[in-house]
Design an enzyme around this catalytic site. Structure first.
Site, PDB file in Angstrom:
ATOM      1  N   GLY A 111       0.786  -1.226   0.000  1.00  0.00           N
ATOM      2  CA  GLY A 111       0.000   0.000   0.000  1.00  0.00           C
ATOM      3  C   GLY A 111       0.818   1.277   0.000  1.00  0.00           C
ATOM      4  O   GLY A 111       0.284   2.351  -0.193  1.00  0.00           O
ATOM      5  N   CYS A 119     -27.993  -9.310 -16.243  1.00  0.00           N
ATOM      6  CA  CYS A 119     -27.396  -9.024 -17.544  1.00  0.00           C
ATOM      7  C   CYS A 119     -28.366  -9.377 -18.667  1.00  0.00           C
ATOM      8  O   CYS A 119     -28.927 -10.472 -18.697  1.00  0.00           O
ATOM      9  CB  CYS A 119     -26.092  -9.798 -17.699  1.00  0.00           C
ATOM     10  SG  CYS A 119     -25.357  -9.644 -19.337  1.00  0.00           S
ATOM     11  N   CYS A 178     -26.404 -12.497 -20.755  1.00  0.00           N
ATOM     12  CA  CYS A 178     -26.130 -13.810 -20.169  1.00  0.00           C
ATOM     13  C   CYS A 178     -26.975 -14.082 -18.928  1.00  0.00           C
ATOM     14  O   CYS A 178     -26.938 -15.179 -18.385  1.00  0.00           O
ATOM     15  CB  CYS A 178     -24.642 -13.956 -19.845  1.00  0.00           C
ATOM     16  SG  CYS A 178     -24.143 -13.017 -18.398  1.00  0.00           S
ATOM     17  N   CYS A 215     -23.167  -7.215 -18.660  1.00  0.00           N
ATOM     18  CA  CYS A 215     -21.950  -7.388 -17.871  1.00  0.00           C
ATOM     19  C   CYS A 215     -20.860  -6.457 -18.385  1.00  0.00           C
ATOM     20  O   CYS A 215     -20.664  -6.336 -19.596  1.00  0.00           O
ATOM     21  CB  CYS A 215     -21.424  -8.819 -17.999  1.00  0.00           C
ATOM     22  SG  CYS A 215     -22.466 -10.044 -17.218  1.00  0.00           S
ATOM     23  N   CYS A 268     -19.020 -12.565 -19.570  1.00  0.00           N
ATOM     24  CA  CYS A 268     -20.342 -12.633 -20.197  1.00  0.00           C
ATOM     25  C   CYS A 268     -20.339 -13.637 -21.356  1.00  0.00           C
ATOM     26  O   CYS A 268     -21.217 -14.490 -21.455  1.00  0.00           O
ATOM     27  CB  CYS A 268     -20.727 -11.249 -20.693  1.00  0.00           C
ATOM     28  SG  CYS A 268     -22.471 -11.077 -21.105  1.00  0.00           S
TER      29      CYS A 268
END
Lengths: 300, 260
Positions: free
Chosen positions: A37, A246, A249, A271, A277
């Site tokens: 970080g 979606c 899909c 998606c 997808c």
């Protein structure tokens, strides 16, 4: 690494950058991995694309990619958007490595604004393109001061931002680049990924590298590191949810893009991860018969 | 003159040089708990330099500032670690700036301004923070429905009062004030002074107050230091110094006050 092997573009070193530069970037990456970080400064180079298009990510990828790697590049989750296509082509021409759309096959994935839906493994590295690496910048414009705040772990001001969200909107409205605390120490900007993806960063088996080219910073999350999204006790962190699934899909657990499909304002939700997808559709999933397109009310 | 109480702050031989020029020189004093110390002097006499040195915002060239913390331990401010020093600044001390823009975050709401110190020391409950902030707005006479408004929309007097609330929310023991009434019109000044006097008494605060306004120190300060060209030329009880000035400069200062 074996330079010049199968380089398809003559006159350039393997992966465009010269070996000294790659070493310098690798040193920065090693330091970044050692201090999860923490933003490590590095000597960012001019790249043959403008700042803001992924110069940081592309330098990190160039420094770590080897001839045996398989590269995937996504932009907003999709493999076929301009940014992703040009960066993929860039590495194909300067390294000759194999490229792929398949998340599972890739060993290095460079990304802008998304983490793939499919869980990543220990054999993969995720490289993020970062526009603004400093999460404290919003409230503290001085670089000297933000460095001191990181050093002394003075992070109260981050919550001022979240407080302000709740005061103005009744909830934490920050929806992307949502600040996280890495390894219970440094506050980090996760790049502009939606907060939907934040939980995926926690304890991820893959190595996550972040490159900011304009701001000349590299930072990292080593595999299996705690990543916690900041929140309040009475306003806990939560991710986006959709009323739709979606339209292609039928997935109801992925991050959805709203796509406007005509001049009337009709729209569909699909998606954002194009590989996820299409794999689902190949496996026989489809939308469950509901209208795929949300048709706009005709204006009077 | 003896006192049994231990000073809250001991200042010894404090000097700040700007190259060859003097900011302030050879300052020595003790500040006792509950005491309000006024520092007066003309512009450029080193008042603000001294205040910045006392409040750990400007490292002095020589000398020491020793502060007694809540546990009774003496801390040499400029020998202590930076994190210790900054923690003190966030919890035990407050700084009220002359210009509210220096002491406030103008782009976040009044509530967030007041709550910042609470969040800085680890409070993570939005409801509690907001309640405390609202309570403090009431105590500095700002309407509670302004809690979500940005300080930009406040008047000068309200900004100054908000700055005071922002500092006092963490229950500090020592407040540094640099011309807290500067730039305010007289009626607003009077109200602010009233408020400050009440808060200082109610909370048992110690304060160091820098001003060039003798009326302000007369009202607020127990003790007075007069500065001239970087040095303290006279000090004593406020009324004593103002009513019977000994030093030529103090006499000039006192006689220069305009009488309406």
């Amino acid at each position: 690494m074996n330079p010049q092997q199968e380089t398809t573009l003559s006159g350039y070193n393997f992966a465009y950058l010269d070996e000294q530069t790659k070493r310098m970037i690798r040193r920065a990456i090693l330091k970044a991995v050692a201090i999860p970080g923490y933003q490590v400064p590095f000597g960012s180079r001019e790249m043959p694309l403008p700042y803001g298009w992924g110069t940081g990510g592309i330098q990190v990828t160039a420094a770590i990619i080897g001839a045996q790697d398989i590269l995937k590049v996504i932009d907003q989750g999709a493999d076929d958007t301009t940014n992703a296509v040009s960066i993929r082509k860039f590495f194909a021409r300067t390294t000759g490595v194999e490229t792929t759309d398949k998340t599972a096959r890739a060993t290095v994935i460079q990304t802008r604004h998304r983490i793939p839906e499919k869980p990543l493994t220990e054999n993969q590295i995720l490289v993020y393109q970062v526009p603004t690496p400093e999460p404290l910048r919003w409230l503290e414009p001085r670089e000297t001061e933000t460095r001191r705040m990181h050093a002394l772990e003075e992070y109260g001001v981050m919550h001022v931002k979240l407080y302000e969200d709740i005061a103005q909107y009744g909830r934490i409205s920050t929806s992307y680049d949502y600040p996280v605390q890495v390894n219970d120490r440094y506050i980090m900007a996760p790049s502009p990924i939606p907060k939907f993806d934040n939980p995926k960063m926690n304890e991820m088996p893959a190595l996550q590298l972040f490159g900011a080219g304009r701001e000349k910073r590299i930072y990292a999350i080593p595999p299996y590191t705690t990543v916690k999204s900041l929140d309040f006790d009475d306003h806990p962190f939560e991710v986006q949810a959709w009323d739709h699934s979606c339209a292609l899909c039928g997935a109801d657990d992925s991050f959805l893009d709203e796509v406007v499909v005509d001049n009337m304002g009709s729209r569909m939700f699909v998606c954002s991860d194009s590989d996820f997808c299409s794999e689902r559709r190949e496996a026989g999933h489809q939308s469950d018969g509901l209208p795929q397109v949300v048709v706009a009310q005709a204006a009077e | 003159m003896t006192t049994l109480r231990h000073p809250l702050m001991q200042v010894r031989d404090l000097s700040k040089m700007y190259g060859a020029r003097t900011g302030c020189r050879d300052i020595d004093f003790d500040l006792y708990p509950g005491e309000v110390l006024g520092i007066v002097g003309e512009s450029g006499s080193g008042k603000t330099t001294l205040l910045n040195c006392l409040s750990a915002r400007l490292e002095p060239t020589s000398g020491s500032v020793i502060y007694q913390d809540r546990t009774g331990a003496d801390i040499d401010i400029y020998q202590a670690s930076e994190s210790r020093r900054r923690l003190l600044m966030r919890t035990d001390w407050g700084v009220v700036h002359q210009n509210p823009k220096d002491g406030l975050r103008m782009r976040v709401s009044a509530g967030a301004n007041v709550g910042e110190r609470l969040m800085a020391v680890g409070q993570r409950h939005y409801g509690d923070i907001r309640e405390t902030a609202t309570d403090w707005l009431g105590r500095v006479e700002i309407a509670e429905d302004r809690v979500d408004d940005k300080p930009l929309t406040f008047s000068g007097g309200m900004q100054q009062r908000l700055q005071i609330a922002r500092n006092l929310v963490s229950g500090p023991r020592l407040v540094f004030m640099d011309e807290p009434t500067g730039g305010l019109d007289v009626s607003v000044q009077a109200r602010l002074l009233d408020l400050l006097r009440r808060l200082v008494t109610d909370l048992g605060l110690s304060a160091v107050l820098v001003t060039h306004d003798l009326a302000v120190v007369r009202l607020l300060a127990h003790r007075l230091m007069v500065m001239h060209q970087g040095q303290v030329v006279e000090q004593g009880l406020t009324d004593q110094v103002l009513d019977d000035p000994q030093h030529a400069y103090t006499q000039l200062l006192v006689s220069s006050v305009l009488q309406p």
